[in-house]
Design a protein around this motif. Structure first.
Motif, PDB file in Angstrom:
ATOM      1  N   HIS A   1      22.374  18.850 -15.144  1.00 43.17           N
ATOM      2  CA  HIS A   1      22.744  19.994 -15.985  1.00 43.17           C
ATOM      3  C   HIS A   1      21.938  19.983 -17.288  1.00 43.17           C
ATOM      4  O   HIS A   1      21.490  21.036 -17.763  1.00 43.17           O
ATOM      5  CB  HIS A   1      24.238  19.944 -16.305  1.00 43.17           C
ATOM      6  CG  HIS A   1      25.116  20.311 -15.158  1.00 43.17           C
ATOM      7  ND1 HIS A   1      26.441  19.953 -15.086  1.00 43.17           N
ATOM      8  CD2 HIS A   1      24.858  21.013 -14.018  1.00 43.17           C
ATOM      9  CE1 HIS A   1      26.958  20.423 -13.974  1.00 43.17           C
ATOM     10  NE2 HIS A   1      26.020  21.059 -13.304  1.00 43.17           N
TER      11      HIS A   1
ATOM     12  N   THR B   1      18.119  31.240 -11.788  1.00 42.00           N
ATOM     13  CA  THR B   1      18.087  30.408 -12.992  1.00 42.00           C
ATOM     14  C   THR B   1      16.766  30.590 -13.727  1.00 42.00           C
ATOM     15  O   THR B   1      16.724  30.665 -14.959  1.00 42.00           O
ATOM     16  CB  THR B   1      18.293  28.926 -12.619  1.00 42.00           C
ATOM     17  OG1 THR B   1      19.533  28.794 -11.908  1.00 42.00           O
ATOM     18  CG2 THR B   1      18.340  28.044 -13.857  1.00 42.00           C
TER      19      THR B   1
ATOM     20  N   HIS C   1      27.200  27.229 -14.325  1.00 40.53           N
ATOM     21  CA  HIS C   1      26.289  27.936 -13.417  1.00 40.53           C
ATOM     22  C   HIS C   1      26.542  29.439 -13.423  1.00 40.53           C
ATOM     23  O   HIS C   1      25.589  30.237 -13.357  1.00 40.53           O
ATOM     24  CB  HIS C   1      26.428  27.372 -12.006  1.00 40.53           C
ATOM     25  CG  HIS C   1      25.887  25.990 -11.863  1.00 40.53           C
ATOM     26  ND1 HIS C   1      24.533  25.726 -11.847  1.00 40.53           N
ATOM     27  CD2 HIS C   1      26.515  24.780 -11.760  1.00 40.53           C
ATOM     28  CE1 HIS C   1      24.343  24.419 -11.728  1.00 40.53           C
ATOM     29  NE2 HIS C   1      25.526  23.831 -11.685  1.00 40.53           N
TER      30      HIS C   1
ATOM     31  N   PRO D   1      18.216  28.861  -7.693  1.00 36.06           N
ATOM     32  CA  PRO D   1      17.068  28.485  -8.536  1.00 36.06           C
ATOM     33  C   PRO D   1      16.250  29.672  -9.037  1.00 36.06           C
ATOM     34  O   PRO D   1      15.935  29.731 -10.239  1.00 36.06           O
ATOM     35  CB  PRO D   1      16.267  27.549  -7.624  1.00 36.06           C
ATOM     36  CG  PRO D   1      17.310  26.932  -6.747  1.00 36.06           C
ATOM     37  CD  PRO D   1      18.251  28.055  -6.457  1.00 36.06           C
TER      38      PRO D   1
ATOM     39  N   HIS E   1      19.002  20.108  -8.544  1.00 34.65           N
ATOM     40  CA  HIS E   1      20.452  19.976  -8.661  1.00 34.65           C
ATOM     41  C   HIS E   1      21.170  20.412  -7.388  1.00 34.65           C
ATOM     42  O   HIS E   1      22.028  19.687  -6.866  1.00 34.65           O
ATOM     43  CB  HIS E   1      20.942  20.804  -9.847  1.00 34.65           C
ATOM     44  CG  HIS E   1      22.426  20.786 -10.019  1.00 34.65           C
ATOM     45  ND1 HIS E   1      23.138  19.628 -10.237  1.00 34.65           N
ATOM     46  CD2 HIS E   1      23.348  21.785 -10.004  1.00 34.65           C
ATOM     47  CE1 HIS E   1      24.424  19.908 -10.344  1.00 34.65           C
ATOM     48  NE2 HIS E   1      24.573  21.214 -10.197  1.00 34.65           N
TER      49      HIS E   1
ATOM     50  N   ILE F   1      18.511  21.329 -16.642  1.00 34.13           N
ATOM     51  CA  ILE F   1      18.521  22.783 -16.495  1.00 34.13           C
ATOM     52  C   ILE F   1      18.594  23.448 -17.865  1.00 34.13           C
ATOM     53  O   ILE F   1      17.827  24.366 -18.177  1.00 34.13           O
ATOM     54  CB  ILE F   1      19.707  23.235 -15.611  1.00 34.13           C
ATOM     55  CG1 ILE F   1      19.509  22.763 -14.167  1.00 34.13           C
ATOM     56  CG2 ILE F   1      19.855  24.759 -15.657  1.00 34.13           C
ATOM     57  CD1 ILE F   1      20.717  22.980 -13.272  1.00 34.13           C
TER      58      ILE F   1
ATOM     59  N   ALA G   1      16.941  23.511 -11.241  1.00 33.05           N
ATOM     60  CA  ALA G   1      18.065  24.029 -10.464  1.00 33.05           C
ATOM     61  C   ALA G   1      17.931  23.651  -8.991  1.00 33.05           C
ATOM     62  O   ALA G   1      18.926  23.350  -8.317  1.00 33.05           O
ATOM     63  CB  ALA G   1      18.153  25.544 -10.616  1.00 33.05           C
TER      64      ALA G   1
ATOM     65  N   ALA H   1      12.873  25.722 -15.042  1.00 29.58           N
ATOM     66  CA  ALA H   1      14.271  26.028 -14.755  1.00 29.58           C
ATOM     67  C   ALA H   1      14.509  26.130 -13.248  1.00 29.58           C
ATOM     68  O   ALA H   1      15.507  25.636 -12.729  1.00 29.58           O
ATOM     69  CB  ALA H   1      14.682  27.332 -15.447  1.00 29.58           C
TER      70      ALA H   1
END
Length: 237
Positions: A189, A105, A144, A102, A211, A192, A208, A204
């Motif tokens: 997804h 991301t 990813h 995360p 997820h 994100i 993440a 973001a």
């Protein structure tokens, strides 16, 4: 300590001390064995093991060399451990992924180009058209990885590959209710990508985190269903 282990430790000590630099050629077998006080057979076994670990590299007809020792190269040897991990160990790997991915991301939200974002969208389109779990997982990995690679840290990219390998991801999706898991992954997804397009680092990170936490949940649930609750009320993870 076994003789082979002792030989490995002595060679690694030479590398750490700078006596064998990255890219340098090892002395001839008889000379190195005498220098380290080892039998030639123990030295050969140690060289084989260190070659498998990517610490050494053998060049046919030219001898054995110390590898570049780049961290991402050495981390590749961890992939097998992740591939065969099950239960609590697999869950622990995913927990580490949740600590690392995360924030990466979020950082990528400020670094991805418009072309990168277009490609991420195309990956998700291909993901939706996937006919099998294996095909979906291939696109999932590509999505990813493309995000993390924007950070520009190959060690981080390799570490995150190791923490959630293709084999492990396929097993998790198949071990959960696959169709439902895939549909939820598509939605996550999208969230994100939406945060990345908005250049919203905090969003973001949040998307993440949700997820990866969901993947942890699927893994935990699959083992609970497979093994049932233990006698003390905890799950077999």
């Amino acid at each position: 300590m076994a003789l082979t282990d002792e030989a490995m430790e002595k060679i690694k000590a030479m590398i750490v001390a700078g006596e064998l630099a990255p890219g340098s050629r090892l002395p001839k077998e008889d000379a190195l064995a005498g220098q380290l006080g080892l039998s030639r057979s123990s030295l050969r076994e140690a060289v084989r093991a260190l070659t498998a670990m990517r610490i050494l590299v053998t060049r046919q007809g030219d001898g054995t060399y110390v590898s570049s020792l780049e961290p991402h190269l050495l981390l590749e040897t961890m992939s097998f451990a992740a591939d065969v991990s099950h239960g609590r160990t697999a869950l622990q790997l995913l927990q580490v992924r949740r600590l690392l991915e995360p924030p990466a991301t979020g950082l990528a939200a400020t670094l991805l180009t418009s072309e990168d974002l277009d490609e991420l969208g195309a990956v998700l389109e291909r993901s939706r058209a996937a006919a099998t779990v294996d095909e979906f997982v291939a696109h999932d990995i590509a999505f990813h990885l493309r995000i993390v690679e924007a950070v520009g840290n190959p060690v981080l990219s390799m570490l995150l590959r190791v923490l959630s390998t293709r084999t492990q991801r396929v097993r998790i999706v198949r071990g959960s209710r696959a169709q439902r898991a895939v549909e939820r992954a598509h939605a996550e997804h999208d969230e994100i990508l939406r945060a990345l397009k908005a250049r919203d680092a905090l969003l973001a990170v949040s998307a993440a985190t949700v997820h990866v936490a969901a993947v942890e949940h699927w893994l935990a649930a699959s083992y609970v269903e497979a093994d049932g609750p233990s006698t003390d009320g905890s799950s077999h993870l």
